[in-house]
Each structure stands twice: as C-alpha cells, then as structure tokens.
Design a protein around this motif. Structure first.
Motif, PDB file in Angstrom:
ATOM      1  N   PHE A  13       4.014  -0.371 -10.608  1.00  0.00           N
ATOM      2  CA  PHE A  13       2.671   0.406 -10.413  1.00  0.00           C
ATOM      3  C   PHE A  13       2.690   1.755 -10.805  1.00  0.00           C
ATOM      4  O   PHE A  13       4.083   2.219 -11.101  1.00  0.00           O
ATOM      5  CB  PHE A  13       2.050   0.470  -8.935  1.00  0.00           C
ATOM      6  CG  PHE A  13       2.746   1.327  -7.821  1.00  0.00           C
ATOM      7  CD1 PHE A  13       2.533   2.698  -7.948  1.00  0.00           C
ATOM      8  CD2 PHE A  13       3.831   0.774  -7.347  1.00  0.00           C
ATOM      9  CE1 PHE A  13       3.254   3.594  -7.091  1.00  0.00           C
ATOM     10  CE2 PHE A  13       4.574   1.448  -6.558  1.00  0.00           C
ATOM     11  CZ  PHE A  13       4.364   2.815  -6.232  1.00  0.00           C
ATOM     12  N   THR A  14       1.906   2.428 -11.352  1.00  0.00           N
ATOM     13  CA  THR A  14       1.775   3.959 -11.941  1.00  0.00           C
ATOM     14  C   THR A  14       0.735   4.675 -11.082  1.00  0.00           C
ATOM     15  O   THR A  14      -0.258   4.418 -10.808  1.00  0.00           O
ATOM     16  CB  THR A  14       1.386   3.748 -13.269  1.00  0.00           C
ATOM     17  OG1 THR A  14       2.250   2.929 -14.162  1.00  0.00           O
ATOM     18  CG2 THR A  14       1.186   5.148 -13.996  1.00  0.00           C
ATOM     19  N   LEU A  15       1.600   5.968 -10.856  1.00  0.00           N
ATOM     20  CA  LEU A  15       0.619   6.985 -10.309  1.00  0.00           C
ATOM     21  C   LEU A  15       0.817   8.235 -11.158  1.00  0.00           C
ATOM     22  O   LEU A  15       1.791   8.696 -11.453  1.00  0.00           O
ATOM     23  CB  LEU A  15       1.253   7.524  -8.866  1.00  0.00           C
ATOM     24  CG  LEU A  15       0.974   6.426  -7.713  1.00  0.00           C
ATOM     25  CD1 LEU A  15       1.830   6.946  -6.590  1.00  0.00           C
ATOM     26  CD2 LEU A  15      -0.389   6.634  -7.187  1.00  0.00           C
ATOM     27  N   SER A  16      -0.304   8.599 -11.653  1.00  0.00           N
ATOM     28  CA  SER A  16      -0.422   9.674 -12.518  1.00  0.00           C
ATOM     29  C   SER A  16       0.410   9.380 -13.592  1.00  0.00           C
ATOM     30  O   SER A  16       0.369   8.358 -14.089  1.00  0.00           O
ATOM     31  CB  SER A  16      -0.219  11.081 -11.702  1.00  0.00           C
ATOM     32  OG  SER A  16      -0.014  12.116 -12.783  1.00  0.00           O
ATOM     33  N   THR A  27       3.681   8.862 -13.575  1.00  0.00           N
ATOM     34  CA  THR A  27       4.947   8.342 -13.033  1.00  0.00           C
ATOM     35  C   THR A  27       4.755   6.903 -13.011  1.00  0.00           C
ATOM     36  O   THR A  27       3.907   6.416 -12.074  1.00  0.00           O
ATOM     37  CB  THR A  27       5.389   9.014 -11.525  1.00  0.00           C
ATOM     38  OG1 THR A  27       5.535  10.299 -11.959  1.00  0.00           O
ATOM     39  CG2 THR A  27       6.620   8.288 -11.106  1.00  0.00           C
ATOM     40  N   GLN A  78       3.141   3.865  -1.237  1.00  0.00           N
ATOM     41  CA  GLN A  78       3.469   4.070  -2.690  1.00  0.00           C
ATOM     42  C   GLN A  78       4.408   5.206  -2.810  1.00  0.00           C
ATOM     43  O   GLN A  78       4.216   6.014  -3.862  1.00  0.00           O
ATOM     44  CB  GLN A  78       2.194   4.374  -3.721  1.00  0.00           C
ATOM     45  CG  GLN A  78       1.303   3.014  -3.785  1.00  0.00           C
ATOM     46  CD  GLN A  78       0.341   2.936  -4.666  1.00  0.00           C
ATOM     47  OE1 GLN A  78      -0.631   4.057  -4.737  1.00  0.00           O
ATOM     48  NE2 GLN A  78       0.050   2.262  -5.593  1.00  0.00           N
ATOM     49  N   GLU A  95       0.910  -1.275  -0.055  1.00  0.00           N
ATOM     50  CA  GLU A  95      -0.065  -0.028   0.038  1.00  0.00           C
ATOM     51  C   GLU A  95       0.798   1.284   0.204  1.00  0.00           C
ATOM     52  O   GLU A  95       0.394   2.400  -0.500  1.00  0.00           O
ATOM     53  CB  GLU A  95      -0.819   0.025   1.275  1.00  0.00           C
ATOM     54  CG  GLU A  95      -2.147  -0.978   1.175  1.00  0.00           C
ATOM     55  CD  GLU A  95      -3.212  -0.662   2.129  1.00  0.00           C
ATOM     56  OE1 GLU A  95      -3.319   0.275   2.616  1.00  0.00           O
ATOM     57  OE2 GLU A  95      -3.894  -1.880   2.550  1.00  0.00           O
ATOM     58  N   ASP A 133      -0.589  11.384  -4.789  1.00  0.00           N
ATOM     59  CA  ASP A 133      -1.078  10.980  -6.004  1.00  0.00           C
ATOM     60  C   ASP A 133      -0.573  11.695  -7.219  1.00  0.00           C
ATOM     61  O   ASP A 133      -0.609  10.955  -8.430  1.00  0.00           O
ATOM     62  CB  ASP A 133      -2.750  11.396  -6.194  1.00  0.00           C
ATOM     63  CG  ASP A 133      -3.434  10.639  -5.176  1.00  0.00           C
ATOM     64  OD1 ASP A 133      -3.004   9.359  -4.744  1.00  0.00           O
ATOM     65  OD2 ASP A 133      -4.641  11.068  -4.911  1.00  0.00           O
ATOM     66  N   GLU A 134       0.154  12.557  -7.113  1.00  0.00           N
ATOM     67  CA  GLU A 134       0.921  13.140  -8.114  1.00  0.00           C
ATOM     68  C   GLU A 134       2.434  13.198  -7.923  1.00  0.00           C
ATOM     69  O   GLU A 134       3.040  14.391  -7.609  1.00  0.00           O
ATOM     70  CB  GLU A 134       0.281  14.563  -8.434  1.00  0.00           C
ATOM     71  CG  GLU A 134      -1.229  14.729  -8.724  1.00  0.00           C
ATOM     72  CD  GLU A 134      -1.346  14.578 -10.052  1.00  0.00           C
ATOM     73  OE1 GLU A 134      -0.174  14.840 -11.056  1.00  0.00           O
ATOM     74  OE2 GLU A 134      -2.536  14.618 -10.733  1.00  0.00           O
ATOM     75  N   PRO A 135       3.097  12.165  -8.137  1.00  0.00           N
ATOM     76  CA  PRO A 135       4.693  12.368  -7.733  1.00  0.00           C
ATOM     77  C   PRO A 135       5.263  13.453  -8.621  1.00  0.00           C
ATOM     78  O   PRO A 135       4.837  13.467  -9.860  1.00  0.00           O
ATOM     79  CB  PRO A 135       5.144  11.087  -8.350  1.00  0.00           C
ATOM     80  CG  PRO A 135       3.975  10.085  -8.232  1.00  0.00           C
ATOM     81  CD  PRO A 135       2.895  11.006  -8.497  1.00  0.00           C
TER      82      PRO A 135
END
Lengths: 214, 214
Positions: B118-121, B123, B94, B92, B99-101
C-alpha cells in the motif's frame, strides 16, 4: 522554509589564516600548500575535486558531502576566482577549476570591475558589484528557494559577518600555522556573541567549528 | 557510482539496546522512552518527525540532515513497522507514522507473512520475504541508482551484518542504559575486524560511532 546563507568547509590554519601571502596563477593559496591545509577534505569520499579512488567515510566525510546539499548558488570574492587585481584585462581566465567547476549552480563573483558572465558546464559565473546585502539578494533569487553558500575567502566572509548576513558557518581549523595571509579571525570566540557553537575534534587532526545563530 | 547499504541515525543505549521489551501499539519502543533515547535527534533542525520550531544546527544536525541524502529505498524489520506478530490479521494498521510517513521512498518490510502493498503519500510499503541478499536486490532496484537505508531494528541490522551486506553504519550511543530489549551489540568493537571506525562525542551527550568498510 527560508533561505539560509551558509559557510561550508571553510578551512583556516590554527592561527586563523585561510591562505598565505603572494597569490599567483601558480599558487592559488600563496605560500600556503592547499594539499596540506585541505588534507582533511581531500582524504574523504567527497573531496573538493573529484577523483576515482574511494576515500574515508568517517566524520570528515559528513562535512564534505554536505557541501552541496540544498545549495542553489554561491557567492565568492574575486580572489577565490583568480589572482587578477583591478580591471579585468584578460577574459580568457575562467577560474582555477577547468571545464567542470565543482559548483554546479550560479556563482556570483564580487568585484568592483564589470565583466561579462560566462558558463562552464553547469556553473554560470556572474560578476557583480554592490554591498553584501544586495549581492545576497541576487544570489537568493538565483538559488530558487535553496540556500546560498558563501565560498570565501576570508575577507568576503568577514564582510558578510560585519553585515550580519550569515546564518551558519562551518570552519575547519587545520593543525598548522601560516603566520600571514588573509585572516578569518584571531579566535573563534569573536562569533560567540551572535552564534551558538559546537567544537568537534576530528580523528584526522582538524577541529570542526560549527556556528548557528542564537 | 555503486549503490551502498547504509545504517543512518540508529540509536542504541550505552548497553547496546535499540528499544526496550514489551512493544505494543501504545509503546513502540517497549519500556524505553523514545523521547529520551532519541532526544539528540529531536533537538536538531532536521528531527525524525517534522515540527515547526527551528532546532540546533550543530554536529548532531549533520547526522539528521544526512538521513535522506541520496537514499532511494529503505529496508526495515516488521517490528519497526508495527507490534503485530505472526500472520497479518489487521490490514488497517499502516505503521506508526500517520498519513505522511517520513521515508518518501519505497519501504521494504521484511516478514515471513504475505500482505498486500500500500502507499501513503509518497511512501510505498511492500512486504517481502526471503534472505537479506534477496531483499537488498529488490530494494536496490527500487532505489534506481541511489543508496538503500537499512532502518532497523537491531535484529535486522545484525542479520545484514552477518550476511556482510552493510557498507556504512552510523550508530548514536545515548547516555542511558536499558538493560534488556533487542540488542545491536555488546560492544562496538565487534565491527572492527571489517570496518574503519570514527568515534565522535557530541556536545549533546550522545557519542556517534561511524563505520565504513575496510
């Protein structure tokens, strides 16, 4: 994000001149030697004119590689474009830069005399009259949300300073005197009422003056 | 154009530490206060974490706005990604960045323990083992012709220096001591056999050390 008007890598002598007197086809900078005046920029890895060998990647290269960052248009005076004065009699002259100008954006050349637009590679030259604010409006529209670079020379920059339209200035002061020519300032202090200033001596011998609005 | 491996805006104390001891979820920099260590960067117009007010546009801003220029991937150590050690028991987590690295590229997290990507926004985090040269190969391929940023921490940078894989380094030395923690160097002089160096004191109080290969 608002669009800024930025002066980038504009180089003057220690007495404030950005070129010498006597501009001609053979001498774009008049009696000033551009290889000496702009030596700091030519030595970097991102010089004003591309070459194949690698250059220095120290402090000065931060300035030369910022030249095009987020720039969508340039405004220049007609004396930066060429040595002609008065009406445009010879349309064959297309600037100092050959078939691949280093701008890669629309360029607005300020002149009182009309001339048709033309495009070289990915640089579109347009010849525009009007006051600085009107020219800046056109350039911002062409820049499509990006910033506009004010390319000089000194006379144009002074006009835009007088109209209070410039957001940031980077002026490199070279360790040489020119004595006469188009002059940016007698002293950088003239900008301190309106701008913050960082003064950054470079190991190369130039001193970078950075101004941004208060 | 070849692809470079670049260290950008990496900040250490005057005694060479990039963070303190005792990293935890609450203290990413251990006993070091990141707002003090990185104060120079947070004050600029292009801070490490976006905010709405405008910042300074002097010398320090040239460094912070160069952070992402021509970068197509980042490599970081797992301690930059999070405080966990050993096998990844909790997927969990990340990263510190929400949410916006701030990377906007693929990021390769070096770890001996496997974990799904995994992908955040925009990145994409990938978890990779192998030696520095092998990880750099993967990152260069992901960067699609652009450069790769080596994000740190100090341990990872030292590993890549030992493998002689770094092309340019920008290290900001902050005017504070930390005494202990992950250490980049005892002195910048350790790099002078292989790198040119510019040392640039900033009006903000940090000193920028710029290195590029001889």
């Amino acid at each position: 994000m608002s669009q800024s008007l930025r002066v980038q890598n504009f180089t003057v002598s220690s007495d404030g001149f950005s070129a010498g007197e006597g501009q001609s086809l053979e001498q774009p900078f008049g009696h000033a030697d551009p290889e000496k005046l702009l030596a700091w920029a030519f030595a970097t890895d991102h010089p004003p004119i591309n070459r194949s060998e690698p250059g220095s990647r120290g402090l000065d290269d931060y300035f030369t590689r910022d030249y095009a960052r987020n720039i969508g248009a340039e405004i220049m005076g007609r004396n930066k474009f060429g040595p002609q004065r008065g009406p445009w009699l010879d349309h064959e002259w297309q600037g100092w830069w050959g078939d691949e100008p280093p701008f890669h954006t629309p360029v607005f050349v300020m002149t009182h005399y009309s001339r048709p637009s033309f495009t070289l590679s990915d640089t579109a030259f347009r010849f525009v009259g009007g006051d600085p604010a009107a020219v800046l409006d056109q350039a911002k529209e062409a820049a499509q949300g990006k910033d506009v670079r004010l390319g000089g020379g000194a006379t144009i920059i002074r006009q835009f300073l007088d109209a209070d339209l410039i957001d940031t200035l980077h002026v490199a002061v070279a360790p040489m005197k020119l004595g006469s020519g188009p002059r940016l300032w007698e002293s950088p202090d003239v900008l301190l009422d309106r701008f913050h200033q960082d003064v950054v001596p470079s190991p190369s011998g130039v001193t970078h003056h950075l101004f941004w609005r208060k």
